[in-house]
Design a protein around this motif. Structure first.
Motif, PDB file in Angstrom:
ATOM      1  N   PHE A  11       0.826  -1.206   0.000  1.00 20.49           N
ATOM      2  CA  PHE A  11       0.000   0.000   0.000  1.00 20.49           C
ATOM      3  C   PHE A  11       0.864   1.261   0.000  1.00 20.49           C
ATOM      4  O   PHE A  11       0.498   2.263  -0.611  1.00 20.49           O
ATOM      5  CB  PHE A  11      -0.981   0.000   1.179  1.00 20.49           C
ATOM      6  CG  PHE A  11      -2.219  -0.823   0.931  1.00 20.49           C
ATOM      7  CD1 PHE A  11      -3.164  -0.430  -0.007  1.00 20.49           C
ATOM      8  CD2 PHE A  11      -2.445  -2.001   1.628  1.00 20.49           C
ATOM      9  CE1 PHE A  11      -4.308  -1.182  -0.250  1.00 20.49           C
ATOM     10  CE2 PHE A  11      -3.590  -2.762   1.402  1.00 20.49           C
ATOM     11  CZ  PHE A  11      -4.524  -2.356   0.461  1.00 20.49           C
ATOM     12  N   ASP A  12       2.021   1.223   0.650  1.00 17.87           N
ATOM     13  CA  ASP A  12       2.945   2.362   0.598  1.00 17.87           C
ATOM     14  C   ASP A  12       3.450   2.593  -0.819  1.00 17.87           C
ATOM     15  O   ASP A  12       3.639   3.738  -1.243  1.00 17.87           O
ATOM     16  CB  ASP A  12       4.128   2.153   1.541  1.00 17.87           C
ATOM     17  CG  ASP A  12       3.813   2.484   2.990  1.00 17.87           C
ATOM     18  OD1 ASP A  12       2.836   3.229   3.246  1.00 17.87           O
ATOM     19  OD2 ASP A  12       4.562   2.003   3.871  1.00 17.87           O
ATOM     20  N   ARG A  13       3.649   1.536  -1.572  1.00 14.57           N
ATOM     21  CA  ARG A  13       4.096   1.665  -2.967  1.00 14.57           C
ATOM     22  C   ARG A  13       3.002   2.298  -3.828  1.00 14.57           C
ATOM     23  O   ARG A  13       3.290   3.081  -4.730  1.00 14.57           O
ATOM     24  CB  ARG A  13       4.535   0.318  -3.520  1.00 14.57           C
ATOM     25  CG  ARG A  13       5.807  -0.174  -2.862  1.00 14.57           C
ATOM     26  CD  ARG A  13       6.115  -1.614  -3.198  1.00 14.57           C
ATOM     27  NE  ARG A  13       7.159  -2.115  -2.336  1.00 14.57           N
ATOM     28  CZ  ARG A  13       8.373  -2.452  -2.754  1.00 14.57           C
ATOM     29  NH1 ARG A  13       8.688  -2.344  -4.033  1.00 14.57           N
ATOM     30  NH2 ARG A  13       9.266  -2.901  -1.904  1.00 14.57           N
ATOM     31  N   TRP A  43      -9.802  11.414 -12.404  1.00 18.23           N
ATOM     32  CA  TRP A  43     -10.758  10.313 -12.263  1.00 18.23           C
ATOM     33  C   TRP A  43     -10.049   9.048 -11.793  1.00 18.23           C
ATOM     34  O   TRP A  43     -10.555   8.345 -10.898  1.00 18.23           O
ATOM     35  CB  TRP A  43     -11.506  10.045 -13.577  1.00 18.23           C
ATOM     36  CG  TRP A  43     -12.566   8.997 -13.378  1.00 18.23           C
ATOM     37  CD1 TRP A  43     -13.856   9.204 -12.998  1.00 18.23           C
ATOM     38  CD2 TRP A  43     -12.406   7.576 -13.514  1.00 18.23           C
ATOM     39  NE1 TRP A  43     -14.511   7.995 -12.891  1.00 18.23           N
ATOM     40  CE2 TRP A  43     -13.646   6.988 -13.200  1.00 18.23           C
ATOM     41  CE3 TRP A  43     -11.350   6.749 -13.873  1.00 18.23           C
ATOM     42  CZ2 TRP A  43     -13.847   5.611 -13.234  1.00 18.23           C
ATOM     43  CZ3 TRP A  43     -11.550   5.376 -13.897  1.00 18.23           C
ATOM     44  CH2 TRP A  43     -12.789   4.817 -13.586  1.00 18.23           C
ATOM     45  N   LEU A  44      -8.902   8.726 -12.365  1.00 20.52           N
ATOM     46  CA  LEU A  44      -8.185   7.509 -11.985  1.00 20.52           C
ATOM     47  C   LEU A  44      -7.826   7.504 -10.500  1.00 20.52           C
ATOM     48  O   LEU A  44      -8.026   6.500  -9.809  1.00 20.52           O
ATOM     49  CB  LEU A  44      -6.924   7.344 -12.837  1.00 20.52           C
ATOM     50  CG  LEU A  44      -7.165   6.948 -14.288  1.00 20.52           C
ATOM     51  CD1 LEU A  44      -5.938   7.254 -15.140  1.00 20.52           C
ATOM     52  CD2 LEU A  44      -7.552   5.474 -14.385  1.00 20.52           C
ATOM     53  N   VAL A  45      -7.314   8.624 -10.006  1.00 19.48           N
ATOM     54  CA  VAL A  45      -6.923   8.694  -8.593  1.00 19.48           C
ATOM     55  C   VAL A  45      -8.167   8.692  -7.705  1.00 19.48           C
ATOM     56  O   VAL A  45      -8.206   8.004  -6.677  1.00 19.48           O
ATOM     57  CB  VAL A  45      -6.021   9.915  -8.339  1.00 19.48           C
ATOM     58  CG1 VAL A  45      -5.793  10.138  -6.847  1.00 19.48           C
ATOM     59  CG2 VAL A  45      -4.690   9.732  -9.066  1.00 19.48           C
ATOM     60  N   TRP A  46      -9.193   9.435  -8.092  1.00 23.02           N
ATOM     61  CA  TRP A  46     -10.442   9.424  -7.332  1.00 23.02           C
ATOM     62  C   TRP A  46     -11.007   8.005  -7.273  1.00 23.02           C
ATOM     63  O   TRP A  46     -11.367   7.520  -6.198  1.00 23.02           O
ATOM     64  CB  TRP A  46     -11.450  10.391  -7.964  1.00 23.02           C
ATOM     65  CG  TRP A  46     -12.816  10.299  -7.364  1.00 23.02           C
ATOM     66  CD1 TRP A  46     -13.259  10.883  -6.214  1.00 23.02           C
ATOM     67  CD2 TRP A  46     -13.924   9.543  -7.870  1.00 23.02           C
ATOM     68  NE1 TRP A  46     -14.573  10.549  -5.982  1.00 23.02           N
ATOM     69  CE2 TRP A  46     -14.998   9.722  -6.985  1.00 23.02           C
ATOM     70  CE3 TRP A  46     -14.105   8.734  -9.003  1.00 23.02           C
ATOM     71  CZ2 TRP A  46     -16.245   9.122  -7.186  1.00 23.02           C
ATOM     72  CZ3 TRP A  46     -15.333   8.147  -9.201  1.00 23.02           C
ATOM     73  CH2 TRP A  46     -16.404   8.340  -8.293  1.00 23.02           C
ATOM     74  N   ASP A 150      -5.498  -3.502  -8.265  1.00 22.78           N
ATOM     75  CA  ASP A 150      -6.318  -2.516  -8.959  1.00 22.78           C
ATOM     76  C   ASP A 150      -5.724  -1.114  -8.805  1.00 22.78           C
ATOM     77  O   ASP A 150      -5.615  -0.359  -9.771  1.00 22.78           O
ATOM     78  CB  ASP A 150      -7.742  -2.567  -8.399  1.00 22.78           C
ATOM     79  CG  ASP A 150      -8.716  -1.707  -9.176  1.00 22.78           C
ATOM     80  OD1 ASP A 150      -8.954  -2.007 -10.364  1.00 22.78           O
ATOM     81  OD2 ASP A 150      -9.237  -0.737  -8.596  1.00 22.78           O
ATOM     82  N   ASP A 151      -5.323  -0.777  -7.583  1.00 18.31           N
ATOM     83  CA  ASP A 151      -4.728   0.534  -7.324  1.00 18.31           C
ATOM     84  C   ASP A 151      -3.464   0.743  -8.155  1.00 18.31           C
ATOM     85  O   ASP A 151      -3.262   1.816  -8.729  1.00 18.31           O
ATOM     86  CB  ASP A 151      -4.362   0.676  -5.848  1.00 18.31           C
ATOM     87  CG  ASP A 151      -5.544   0.996  -4.951  1.00 18.31           C
ATOM     88  OD1 ASP A 151      -6.679   1.115  -5.453  1.00 18.31           O
ATOM     89  OD2 ASP A 151      -5.318   1.120  -3.731  1.00 18.31           O
ATOM     90  N   LEU A 152      -2.594  -0.256  -8.188  1.00 16.41           N
ATOM     91  CA  LEU A 152      -1.346  -0.108  -8.939  1.00 16.41           C
ATOM     92  C   LEU A 152      -1.610   0.039 -10.436  1.00 16.41           C
ATOM     93  O   LEU A 152      -0.922   0.811 -11.116  1.00 16.41           O
ATOM     94  CB  LEU A 152      -0.407  -1.276  -8.660  1.00 16.41           C
ATOM     95  CG  LEU A 152       0.277  -1.241  -7.300  1.00 16.41           C
ATOM     96  CD1 LEU A 152       1.026  -2.541  -7.037  1.00 16.41           C
ATOM     97  CD2 LEU A 152       1.217  -0.044  -7.187  1.00 16.41           C
ATOM     98  N   GLN A 153      -2.593  -0.688 -10.954  1.00 20.93           N
ATOM     99  CA  GLN A 153      -2.929  -0.532 -12.372  1.00 20.93           C
ATOM    100  C   GLN A 153      -3.404   0.885 -12.659  1.00 20.93           C
ATOM    101  O   GLN A 153      -2.960   1.512 -13.629  1.00 20.93           O
ATOM    102  CB  GLN A 153      -4.006  -1.537 -12.779  1.00 20.93           C
ATOM    103  CG  GLN A 153      -3.476  -2.950 -12.890  1.00 20.93           C
ATOM    104  CD  GLN A 153      -4.530  -3.891 -13.427  1.00 20.93           C
ATOM    105  OE1 GLN A 153      -5.335  -3.523 -14.276  1.00 20.93           O
ATOM    106  NE2 GLN A 153      -4.518  -5.113 -12.943  1.00 20.93           N
ATOM    107  N   HIS A 154      -4.303   1.405 -11.829  1.00 18.75           N
ATOM    108  CA  HIS A 154      -4.825   2.747 -12.070  1.00 18.75           C
ATOM    109  C   HIS A 154      -3.768   3.822 -11.834  1.00 18.75           C
ATOM    110  O   HIS A 154      -3.726   4.822 -12.566  1.00 18.75           O
ATOM    111  CB  HIS A 154      -6.065   2.999 -11.219  1.00 18.75           C
ATOM    112  CG  HIS A 154      -7.263   2.225 -11.689  1.00 18.75           C
ATOM    113  ND1 HIS A 154      -7.625   2.124 -13.009  1.00 18.75           N
ATOM    114  CD2 HIS A 154      -8.179   1.500 -11.004  1.00 18.75           C
ATOM    115  CE1 HIS A 154      -8.705   1.392 -13.117  1.00 18.75           C
ATOM    116  NE2 HIS A 154      -9.059   0.996 -11.917  1.00 18.75           N
ATOM    117  N   ALA A 155      -2.908   3.638 -10.841  1.00 18.04           N
ATOM    118  CA  ALA A 155      -1.818   4.599 -10.624  1.00 18.04           C
ATOM    119  C   ALA A 155      -0.862   4.580 -11.811  1.00 18.04           C
ATOM    120  O   ALA A 155      -0.370   5.632 -12.241  1.00 18.04           O
ATOM    121  CB  ALA A 155      -1.088   4.292  -9.319  1.00 18.04           C
ATOM    122  N   GLY A 156      -0.621   3.401 -12.368  1.00 18.63           N
ATOM    123  CA  GLY A 156       0.215   3.303 -13.567  1.00 18.63           C
ATOM    124  C   GLY A 156      -0.433   3.975 -14.768  1.00 18.63           C
ATOM    125  O   GLY A 156       0.241   4.634 -15.564  1.00 18.63           O
TER     126      GLY A 156
END
Length: 168
Positions: A11-13, A43-46, A150-156
């Motif tokens: 989660f820190d990453r 939108w991605l971060v939200w 999911d978070d890492l995909q959207h952050a990418g």
């Protein structure tokens, strides 16, 4: 190392990736889309934050920070409070307008809440069923790994959009 420590590190990453994608961008850049069907950084971060808030609150049996801490009102979106972005169309994506401070403020609050929850877990907690709507039923461990993925995909994706916008 405990499983909870590994999840906290993951989660820190995500947090690092979110901040790298958002930091230094203005509200117009955060809302810009590469084409009419694309997602914006805002939108991605939200969305990734809403999913994390929703899923962690459900697993912990608590209210989402989105409503409990007034983020819903601060964002002022026309969506119902339960909306997470799942199933959003282009007009919904375009409606998410926020500056970096608001986006990262909500994200950071959810991140800290997530870390507090995860760090309190024992290895035996990860086998608890949290969602019986799937076959096989989803355990807490699987749910948390799913949120991270999911978070890492959207952050990418947000990082990709940032790079494309900066190269224009």
């Amino acid at each position: 190392m405990r499983s909870a420590d590994l999840l906290a590190d993951a989660f820190d990453r995500v947090s690092e990736a979110v901040h790298m994608a958002v930091d230094g961008l203005g509200e117009d850049e955060l809302a810009e889309r590469l084409d009419a069907g694309a997602n914006s950084i805002a939108w991605l971060v939200w969305h990734l934050t809403r999913i994390q808030d929703d899923h962690v609150a459900d697993a912990a049996g608590t209210e989402q920070l989105w409503t409990a801490d007034g983020w819903y009102e601060r964002f002022g979106l026309r969506f119902p409070p339960a909306a997470t972005g799942y199933g959003h169309r282009g007009k919904d994506v375009a409606a998410v307008q926020a500056d970096a401070e608001l986006l990262t403020g909500y994200y950071d609050a959810v991140h800290e809440n997530t870390l507090a929850y995860v760090r309190g877990l024992r290895d035996t907690d990860f086998d608890r069923i949290v969602d019986e709507a799937w076959t096989p039923a989803v355990t807490l461990g699987v749910r948390l790994v799913s949120v991270i993925a999911d978070d890492l995909q959207h952050a990418g994706q947000a990082a990709f959009v940032r790079g494309a916008l900066r190269r224009r």
